[in-house]
Design a protein around this motif. Structure first.
Motif, PDB file in Angstrom:
ATOM      1  N   ARG A 140       0.835  -1.208   0.000  1.00  0.00           N
ATOM      2  CA  ARG A 140       0.000   0.000   0.000  1.00  0.00           C
ATOM      3  C   ARG A 140       0.866   1.252   0.000  1.00  0.00           C
ATOM      4  NH1 ARG A 140      -4.555   0.259   4.400  1.00  0.00           N
ATOM      5  NH2 ARG A 140      -2.770   0.027   5.767  1.00  0.00           N
ATOM      6  N   GLN A 177      -8.401  -4.686   2.911  1.00  0.00           N
ATOM      7  CA  GLN A 177      -9.218  -5.502   2.011  1.00  0.00           C
ATOM      8  C   GLN A 177      -8.813  -5.318   0.549  1.00  0.00           C
ATOM      9  OE1 GLN A 177     -10.341  -3.517   4.464  1.00  0.00           O
ATOM     10  NE2 GLN A 177     -11.973  -4.524   5.605  1.00  0.00           N
ATOM     11  N   GLU A 178      -8.541  -4.097   0.135  1.00  0.00           N
ATOM     12  CA  GLU A 178      -8.165  -3.841  -1.257  1.00  0.00           C
ATOM     13  C   GLU A 178      -6.838  -4.514  -1.590  1.00  0.00           C
ATOM     14  OE1 GLU A 178      -6.968  -0.088  -4.121  1.00  0.00           O
ATOM     15  OE2 GLU A 178      -8.315   0.290  -2.427  1.00  0.00           O
ATOM     16  N   GLU A 179      -5.866  -4.415  -0.688  1.00  0.00           N
ATOM     17  CA  GLU A 179      -4.564  -5.038  -0.908  1.00  0.00           C
ATOM     18  C   GLU A 179      -4.687  -6.565  -0.914  1.00  0.00           C
ATOM     19  OE1 GLU A 179      -4.058  -0.943   0.302  1.00  0.00           O
ATOM     20  OE2 GLU A 179      -5.197  -2.560   1.235  1.00  0.00           O
ATOM     21  N   SER A 181      -7.322  -8.264  -1.834  1.00  0.00           N
ATOM     22  CA  SER A 181      -7.943  -8.607  -3.112  1.00  0.00           C
ATOM     23  C   SER A 181      -6.894  -8.652  -4.216  1.00  0.00           C
ATOM     24  CB  SER A 181      -9.045  -7.600  -3.434  1.00  0.00           C
ATOM     25  OG  SER A 181      -9.591  -7.860  -4.681  1.00  0.00           O
ATOM     26  N   LYS A 182      -5.985  -7.689  -4.231  1.00  0.00           N
ATOM     27  CA  LYS A 182      -4.919  -7.664  -5.239  1.00  0.00           C
ATOM     28  C   LYS A 182      -3.966  -8.834  -5.060  1.00  0.00           C
ATOM     29  CE  LYS A 182      -5.109  -2.743  -6.089  1.00  0.00           C
ATOM     30  NZ  LYS A 182      -4.472  -1.439  -5.994  1.00  0.00           N
TER      31      LYS A 182
END
Length: 188
Positions: A140, A177-179, A181-182
């Protein structure tokens, strides 16, 4: 000292001193996943005031670069992100020493660290949840894909039987959560 695990020169001295530590970063990711090239080791250390002088004595100038006592003490007194380097002169291998300070994730990691036998030597590794969360935080902050690769390799190495629930709770708490998902997409 030439070794397939050059970080042992640092961890064995910490073991001898009885200083609490855990190997993290790419070395821990390799322990749980698969090897890749790195020229340093990240070590989280719980360093008390009385340990600073002992640390200096354990890494003498003729064999290691170790910062002066006042630098170690200055970094040790930080609540967050205290850091200094140790370098083994003969091999050029570097240890990035991160001081636990008042970082809750460091404290959790040290409390849940994993002890392993590497070539007959005891090494304390950060738990996989800690390593994955930190790698997502670093991703991030800096966007380097090596963190996602390390996470995907760790997930393969840990296998399906590994209980992911503590990790998923930490991801929620840290708002990663975004990281995550990636990282999952990287593994596909």
């Amino acid at each position: 000292m030439q070794s397939r695990e050059p970080y042992l020169i640092f961890t064995q001295k910490l073991n001898e001193l009885g200083i609490r530590y855990m190997v993290s970063g790419s070395m821990a990711a390799m322990y749980y996943g698969e090897p890749r090239f790195t020229n340093d080791v990240d070590i989280i250390v719980f360093l008390r005031r009385e340990d600073s002088r002992r640390l200096l004595d354990a890494f003498p100038d003729e064999k290691f670069y170790c910062p002066p006592l006042d630098v170690i003490e200055s970094e040790r007194s930080r609540d967050q992100r205290g850091h200094f380097n140790l370098i083994h002169h003969e091999s050029g291998f570097k240890a990035d020493i991160y001081l636990s300070g008042r970082d809750d994730l460091h404290a959790w990691g040290i409390a849940h660290a994993v002890t392993a036998d590497i070539n007959g030597k005891t090494v304390v590794f950060a738990p996989p949840e800690y390593v994955i969360v930190r790698k997502m935080q670093f991703f991030r902050e800096g966007g380097s894909g090596k963190h996602l690769r390390d996470i995907s390799r760790m997930m393969i190495g840990l296998g399906d039987a590994w209980n992911r629930q503590p990790l998923l709770e930490m991801i929620q708490e840290q708002r990663l959560q975004e990281e995550w998902s990636k990282a999952l997409k990287y593994a596909d």
